[in-house]
Structures are given as C-alpha cells and as structure tokens.
Design a protein around this motif. Structure first.
Motif, PDB file in Angstrom:
ATOM      1  N   SER A  75      -5.874  -3.483   4.867  1.00  2.54           N
ATOM      2  CA  SER A  75      -5.323  -2.852   5.925  1.00  2.54           C
ATOM      3  C   SER A  75      -6.102  -1.803   6.715  1.00  2.54           C
ATOM      4  N   PRO A  76      -6.317  -2.006   8.138  1.00  5.91           N
ATOM      5  CA  PRO A  76      -7.111  -0.920   8.775  1.00  5.91           C
ATOM      6  C   PRO A  76      -6.271   0.371   9.106  1.00  5.91           C
ATOM      7  N   MET A  77      -4.988   0.356   8.965  1.00  8.43           N
ATOM      8  CA  MET A  77      -4.071   1.181   9.246  1.00  8.43           C
ATOM      9  C   MET A  77      -4.272   2.435   8.857  1.00  8.43           C
ATOM     10  N   PRO A  78      -4.256   3.811   9.512  1.00 10.21           N
ATOM     11  CA  PRO A  78      -4.671   5.079   8.791  1.00 10.21           C
ATOM     12  C   PRO A  78      -4.076   5.431   7.409  1.00 10.21           C
ATOM     13  N   LEU A  79      -2.725   5.221   7.393  1.00  4.23           N
ATOM     14  CA  LEU A  79      -2.131   5.654   6.149  1.00  4.23           C
ATOM     15  C   LEU A  79      -2.681   4.949   4.953  1.00  4.23           C
ATOM     16  N   SER A  80      -2.698   3.372   5.270  1.00  6.04           N
ATOM     17  CA  SER A  80      -3.088   2.658   4.165  1.00  6.04           C
ATOM     18  C   SER A  80      -4.645   2.833   3.804  1.00  6.04           C
ATOM     19  N   ARG A  81      -5.592   3.194   4.706  1.00  5.83           N
ATOM     20  CA  ARG A  81      -6.819   3.465   4.717  1.00  5.83           C
ATOM     21  C   ARG A  81      -7.047   5.024   3.752  1.00  5.83           C
ATOM     22  N   ALA A  82      -6.213   5.859   3.924  1.00  2.00           N
ATOM     23  CA  ALA A  82      -6.137   6.936   3.418  1.00  2.00           C
ATOM     24  C   ALA A  82      -5.550   6.767   1.902  1.00  2.00           C
ATOM     25  N   LEU A  83      -4.722   6.118   1.576  1.00  2.00           N
ATOM     26  CA  LEU A  83      -4.116   5.849   0.456  1.00  2.00           C
ATOM     27  C   LEU A  83      -5.129   4.881  -0.566  1.00  2.00           C
ATOM     28  N   ARG A  84      -6.005   4.323  -0.117  1.00  2.00           N
ATOM     29  CA  ARG A  84      -7.218   3.748  -0.588  1.00  2.00           C
ATOM     30  C   ARG A  84      -8.185   4.554  -0.847  1.00  2.00           C
ATOM     31  N   GLY A  85      -8.330   6.006  -0.101  1.00  2.00           N
ATOM     32  CA  GLY A  85      -9.503   6.810  -0.273  1.00  2.00           C
ATOM     33  C   GLY A  85     -10.322   6.958   0.780  1.00  2.00           C
ATOM     34  N   PRO A  88      10.945   5.653  -2.173  1.00  2.00           N
ATOM     35  CA  PRO A  88       9.887   4.555  -2.208  1.00  2.00           C
ATOM     36  C   PRO A  88       9.206   3.925  -1.077  1.00  2.00           C
ATOM     37  N   MET A  89       8.227   3.528  -1.386  1.00  2.00           N
ATOM     38  CA  MET A  89       7.055   3.012  -0.139  1.00  2.00           C
ATOM     39  C   MET A  89       6.814   1.503  -0.667  1.00  2.00           C
ATOM     40  N   PRO A  90       6.403   0.673   0.162  1.00  4.31           N
ATOM     41  CA  PRO A  90       5.855  -0.830   0.070  1.00  4.31           C
ATOM     42  C   PRO A  90       4.458  -0.212  -0.554  1.00  4.31           C
ATOM     43  N   PRO A  91       3.940  -1.182  -1.316  1.00  6.75           N
ATOM     44  CA  PRO A  91       2.492  -1.200  -2.113  1.00  6.75           C
ATOM     45  C   PRO A  91       1.399  -0.965  -1.037  1.00  6.75           C
ATOM     46  N   VAL A  92       0.467  -0.469  -1.499  1.00  7.97           N
ATOM     47  CA  VAL A  92      -0.751  -0.301  -0.492  1.00  7.97           C
ATOM     48  C   VAL A  92      -1.586  -1.465  -0.332  1.00  7.97           C
ATOM     49  N   PRO A  93      -1.619  -1.903   0.983  1.00  5.71           N
ATOM     50  CA  PRO A  93      -2.462  -3.228   1.150  1.00  5.71           C
ATOM     51  C   PRO A  93      -3.989  -3.077   1.067  1.00  5.71           C
ATOM     52  N   GLN A 113       2.445   0.449  17.215  1.00  6.40           N
ATOM     53  CA  GLN A 113       3.566  -0.495  17.791  1.00  6.40           C
ATOM     54  C   GLN A 113       3.163  -1.872  17.647  1.00  6.40           C
ATOM     55  N   GLY A 114       2.129  -2.371  17.299  1.00  5.02           N
ATOM     56  CA  GLY A 114       1.674  -3.882  17.559  1.00  5.02           C
ATOM     57  C   GLY A 114       2.240  -4.575  16.101  1.00  5.02           C
ATOM     58  N   SER A 115       2.113  -5.783  16.139  1.00  5.16           N
ATOM     59  CA  SER A 115       2.692  -6.452  14.952  1.00  5.16           C
ATOM     60  C   SER A 115       2.358  -5.841  13.572  1.00  5.16           C
ATOM     61  N   PRO A 116       3.204  -5.318  12.827  1.00  2.00           N
ATOM     62  CA  PRO A 116       2.651  -4.677  11.599  1.00  2.00           C
ATOM     63  C   PRO A 116       1.827  -5.437  10.523  1.00  2.00           C
ATOM     64  N   ASP A 117       0.867  -5.217   9.786  1.00  2.00           N
ATOM     65  CA  ASP A 117       0.151  -5.813   8.724  1.00  2.00           C
ATOM     66  C   ASP A 117       0.621  -5.605   7.532  1.00  2.00           C
ATOM     67  N   SER A 118       1.648  -4.953   7.272  1.00  2.00           N
ATOM     68  CA  SER A 118       1.922  -4.499   5.692  1.00  2.00           C
ATOM     69  C   SER A 118       3.223  -3.621   5.995  1.00  2.00           C
ATOM     70  N   GLY A 119       4.023  -3.785   4.633  1.00  2.00           N
ATOM     71  CA  GLY A 119       5.239  -2.936   4.709  1.00  2.00           C
ATOM     72  C   GLY A 119       5.217  -1.629   5.180  1.00  2.00           C
ATOM     73  N   ILE A 120       3.953  -1.010   4.509  1.00  2.61           N
ATOM     74  CA  ILE A 120       3.568   0.270   4.815  1.00  2.61           C
ATOM     75  C   ILE A 120       3.677   0.758   6.367  1.00  2.61           C
ATOM     76  N   ALA A 121       2.998  -0.088   7.150  1.00  3.49           N
ATOM     77  CA  ALA A 121       3.051  -0.025   8.699  1.00  3.49           C
ATOM     78  C   ALA A 121       4.277  -0.085   9.011  1.00  3.49           C
ATOM     79  N   VAL A 122       5.284  -0.858   8.647  1.00  4.94           N
ATOM     80  CA  VAL A 122       6.554  -1.132   9.120  1.00  4.94           C
ATOM     81  C   VAL A 122       7.400   0.322   8.904  1.00  4.94           C
ATOM     82  N   GLU A 123       6.927   1.177   7.836  1.00  8.87           N
ATOM     83  CA  GLU A 123       7.771   2.413   7.369  1.00  8.87           C
ATOM     84  C   GLU A 123       6.842   3.566   8.220  1.00  8.87           C
ATOM     85  N   GLN A 124       5.720   3.289   8.692  1.00 12.95           N
ATOM     86  CA  GLN A 124       5.006   4.199   9.391  1.00 12.95           C
ATOM     87  C   GLN A 124       5.611   4.002  10.942  1.00 12.95           C
ATOM     88  N   ARG A 125       5.885   2.968  11.399  1.00 11.87           N
ATOM     89  CA  ARG A 125       6.528   2.967  12.883  1.00 11.87           C
ATOM     90  C   ARG A 125       7.884   3.811  12.849  1.00 11.87           C
TER      91      ARG A 125
END
Length: 574
Positions: free
Chosen positions: A234-244, A226-231, A256-268
């Motif tokens: 968020s301008p991060m690549p995976l979050s944008r892709a999951l929004r279409g 399981p992954m965190p919900p889609v923010p 590498q920067g400060s994560p803006d969501s749980g998905i960013a943490v998982e991607q790091r």
C-alpha cells in the motif's frame, strides 16, 4: 495597607506592597482589566475586570509571579523569562505597550490580549507597576479560531527535542512513555496525537489517541484498539510509515478514494471522527525493528502541516523510538523474570494439622526476581524440611545462583533424610565453594516433625541468617537465636551447631530475609524489635493476614531489597 476595590484589606509583606490605594488611584472603577505588581513581578492586587477576564479569584492571583502564572506562548507554555517583553518592562521600570500576547485563564484556556505597563512609585518607596490588559476582539477563547499560531523558532525546536529526550528516557513504562509523547506534541504542534504500535507478531494496535480540547488533553478510548494488518504494497501514508518508509503529509482527501486495505478504512474513520484537515505521519523505529508510527493532526488550528515540519517530527520519533525500545526491552526482561520466579518459588506441601504460607516481594528498583528464596518439602512421611535463604544480589544472576543453591539443598536433604540440618548445610557449603557460581549465601535449614507427645518439634541450623521468630498464641514473641553459624561460601570450615525446640499449640514460626527488617538509616536491631512487637500484636490473625500485615507495617519504606517470608502455625489443640 493594601486596598482593593471592595474595600477589603489584602495582607502582603513589605516586599510586596503596591496597590491602587498606595498609588492614589481608584482603579477598581476602571472598566479595563488592571493588575498591580511589585518590583519583582509579584501580583499584589487585581480589579474585578482583570479577575473576570482571567477567570481567577483574588486568592489565586495575589502573591503569585505574574509571568509564571499568566504569560504563555501560542502553544500554551510559559516563554523563557529572558524573552518576555512584559516581564522585562516591569523589571526595568519603563512604560511599554505590547500586542498579541497569550495569557492563561484559570480553566487552562488561553486568551490573546494586548497590554500596557505603567511604572508606579508607592508610598513604601519600592518599585511597582500597573498592567492594563485589553482584548484585541470580543472573543475570550482558548482556540483563537481565526489566528495562525506563531511557528516554532529554532530555539523552540531545540528545547522541544531536549525535553523529549529527558521526558521519554526517564520512564521504562511503555504506556507512560506514550502519554508523555502525546503531551509533548499536543497542543504545541497539533490538536491530535495518534500512536500506532506494532506487536511482536507484527499486529497493529492503535495504542493511544489524544485530543486537546478546552485546555486539557483527553484520551479518546473510542478510537483506540486493534487495527488491521499492515499491507505489503500500500502507498498510503500510515501503511508506508508502519513499514518503515519516510514520513509524509496526509489529509482527509488522502483516504477518500477506494480503500486499498483495512488500515485505509480505519484512517478514513479517524479523519472523519476527529475533523482533522491536515496530518503528518512518521515512523517510530527501534534499534532493530519497526515499533510503530506517530500521527499528529490539526483540526482547530487552521494552518496545515508542510514539508518543513517533517524534519522536526522525524527527530521526535527517532528519540521516541529509542525510548520505547528501552521500555519494551525492560518489560520483556521483567516478564522473563516473573516467569522464572514462578518456576523457582515452590508450591508449599500440605502438612496435616499445620498451616503454612509464604510471601515473596521483589526489590523495588530491580527486576522482579532476586536472590531471596524459601522452600518446604517432605523428607519422609512424618518429617518436612523448611528453608529460607539469601544469595547476594537482586537480579537475574542472583536468581540463577539461588536456583543452584536451592536445588543442591533439596538433593542433599532428600538423599539423607535422617541427617541433621547442620550436616546437610555443611555438605551444601562444600558444594557452594566448588560448584555453585554464587559469592555468599545466608540460610536456615529446619525440619518439622510431630513428637511422641503430639507436639511439633522444630530442629534447625542457621548459616549467618536473621533468626526465626517464634510467636506464642498468647502474644509472647522471641527470636530463636541458637544454632548460629557462619554463612556459606566463606571457605572456612567450622562445626555447625543444631538446635531444637518444642512448639506450643497455636504457635507461629516466621522465617524471613533481611529485606523485611533492614534499613540503610537504622540499625538491624531496630528492625528486629519492630518485627517482634508487630508480630506479637498479630498473634491471633489468620496466617495469611499475619504475613500481609507484617509486610505492610514492618518493611522499611527506604528498603531496596527483596523479601522472602515462610510462616507456619501449629494447631491450637495438640
């Protein structure tokens, strides 16, 4: 005679004769790897150095097509024969040299070698050649760590897209489609494939993570789940892709920067665990909804993804989206069918002293519900109705028609508990012609009651259905062929007969549909005979085991119909 370096004779057909001996050479002593092939490119021998470099035994090499077995492109796939310079030189019988070609070792890894083809003229008169192989450097590795694989040509891209369409549209299983998608892209395009899916509740699940290592694909279950919900912003690549949004490039620095969501943490975490230095992420869209995202990553390959790679990945995910959409729709329909089936097939009543069990097996290539059905219910305190039938078809329409027929039968039988089975079925036939939306129905309606002599009596009428089978406790089996009438829905009104028999102690009665005995390649009589013989042999089996073994032993392997079974067994002592 073929002579190898060890002096052993390797038997070959006359069509394959070409060896070091027939060339008058002792090339086993040559330090470089040497392979002998015949005029068709089939390997007839290989020296120790060749077997060592290729990681293959003599038995694995001799008689094999040298191109199909050994030659690969930089992505690990056999190149088209027409574009293979080595094969063309062999077939043309000319001396030719080639550099930087890939060859497959026995363990699945690749080794980059140069080659020299020298034609030969063995004593048999048939054309042949020696192929000298040598490494460009001292390493023998499937990774070729310092080299950049050749980019895909336009023809390679078209072939990959065609293969993607073929592979993904030939399965309706979502998990299998995901594995095929990973195998199509790794290692051809990347070292890693990561597939994230959106559930119907817009939750995210990392469904598959595949790594190419040591020449094989390895599923990394530790990175799945399981992954965190889609923010939403968020301008991060995976979050944008999951929004279409459009596909994009990514790397370790992206997260590498400060994560803006749980998905960013998982991607790091993903980039850290996999060692990917470059990734490309694209949305996977269905016809109506977003389905997820595909991430391809490179860790061992030194070259990074560029914007030029985006159109190819988008073409792949577009095809993947259509295939996954179809697979999800099929699984959704299957779930509906299974739920419907659970409600349509009844719970069996408890009849004191009588064992009763039932089975339903769906058609192999249809939805999980069909037109075959069984039923059993109490008419009075001492009498129970038993029914089995088959509505033409094995899909949801057939199941809906079956539900209509079964419910009407229950109503007619319950409202006239003293009526004969034939009278109830005659009334049902009239209703089928005017009310039910079914073409034709076969069925048996029976009543089971305890007689004055403490023996169970079975009364029945048969509307065009395969006859019930009666198996005595001592293993004698016979079909109850009496009371046979027309099937329902013909529009012909004829009197329907009834029959009655007294069931001996320990007797088994089996009602079944034609899917148990019918085969497109054999007569129905053959299937009935098989059922009778197997049922007789199982007379002492517990009733559940009796039914399960009949399904296993009797149902034809080429059967494409669903099967319903209803079995009862009288007490051993009256």
């Amino acid at each position: 005679m073929n002579v190898t370096g060890s002096g052993a004779e390797v038997p070959t057909s006359g069509h394959q004769r070409c060896s070091g001996a027939s060339l008058g050479t002792t090339w086993e002593d040559v330090q470089a790897p040497v392979i002998a092939v015949d005029g068709d490119g089939l390997i007839v021998s290989a020296n120790d150095a060749a077997r060592s470099m290729l990681g293959r035994s003599r038995e694995e090499l001799v008689g094999q097509d040298s191109h199909d077995l050994l030659h690969r492109d930089s992505h690990g796939h056999a190149p088209p024969r027409t574009r293979c310079a080595l094969r063309n030189a062999l077939l043309a019988g000319r001396t030719q040299h080639g550099e930087s070609e890939w060859f497959a070792r026995g363990d699945g890894t690749l080794v980059r070698l140069a080659w020299l083809v020298a034609p030969c003229s063995p004593e048999s008169g048939k054309a042949g050649a020696l192929v000298l192989l040598y490494a460009l450097d001292s390493s023998v590795s499937g990774e070729d760590r310092g080299a950049v694989p050749a980019p895909l040509t336009e023809l390679d891209r078209l072939a990959l897209l065609a293969e993607t369409t073929t592979q993904l549209t030939s399965t309706l299983d979502v998990d299998e489609a995901l594995r095929r998608l990973a195998a199509l892209t790794v290692p051809r395009l990347a070292d890693w494939a990561v597939i994230d899916l959106l559930t119907e509740r817009d939750e995210v699940r990392r469904a598959l993570v595949m790594e190419h290592k040591g020449g094989t694909l390895i599923e990394r279950e530790d990175l799945q789940g399981p992954m965190p919900p889609v923010p939403e912003e968020s301008p991060m690549p995976l979050s944008r892709a999951l929004r279409g949004a459009a596909s994009s490039l990514a790397g370790p620095a992206t997260y590498q920067g400060s994560p803006d969501s749980g998905i960013a943490v998982e991607q790091r975490r993903l980039f850290t665990e996999t060692g990917m230095h470059s990734a490309i992420i694209a949305p996977v869209r269905g016809l109506r909804d977003m389905l997820g995202a595909l991430t391809l990553g490179r860790a061992q390959r030194p070259d990074a993804f560029t914007a030029d790679d985006l159109p190819l990945l988008e073409d792949i995910t577009r095809r993947a989206g259509l295939a996954l959409d179809n697979a999800r729709l099929y699984q959704r329909q299957r779930k509906v069918a299974e739920t419907m089936q659970r409600h349509l097939l009844p719970q069996l009543p408890v009849v004191p002293g009588v064992e009763m069990t039932a089975r339903y097996v769906p058609a192999p290539h249809a939805s999980s519900v069909g037109g075959d059905w069984y039923d059993a219910f109490a008419l009075t305190d001492s009498t129970h109705a038993l029914a089995i039938g088959d509505v033409v078809g094995h899909d949801l329409d057939a199941a809906a028609g079956m539900a209509q027929v079964r419910n009407m039968l229950r109503a007619f039988a319950w409202s006239r508990p003293e009526a004969t089975s034939s009278a109830v079925v005659t009334q049902l036939d009239e209703a089928v012609k005017h009310i039910a939306e079914v073409p034709m129905v076969t069925m048996i309606l029976a009543t089971l009651a305890l007689g004055d002599n403490d023996l169970w009596r079975l009364c029945w009428t048969n509307a065009g259905h395969p006859p019930p089978l009666l198996v005595s406790h001592d293993g004698q089996a016979r079909y109850l062929t009496d009371a046979h009438g027309l099937l329902l829905g013909t529009g012909v009104s004829t009197p329907r007969p009834d029959a009655v028999t007294v069931l001996p102690p320990g007797a088994t009665v089996l009602f079944y549909t034609d899917g148990l005995v019918e085969s497109p390649h054999r007569s129905i009589d053959h299937g009935l005979d098989r059922l009778r013989r197997h049922a007789a042999s199982l007379a002492h089996r517990p009733l559940d085991s009796f039914c399960d073994l009949l399904l296993k032993q009797v149902r034809p392997g080429d059967n494409d119909d669903d099967v319903a079974m209803l079995a009862l067994r009288t007490p051993t002592h009256a």
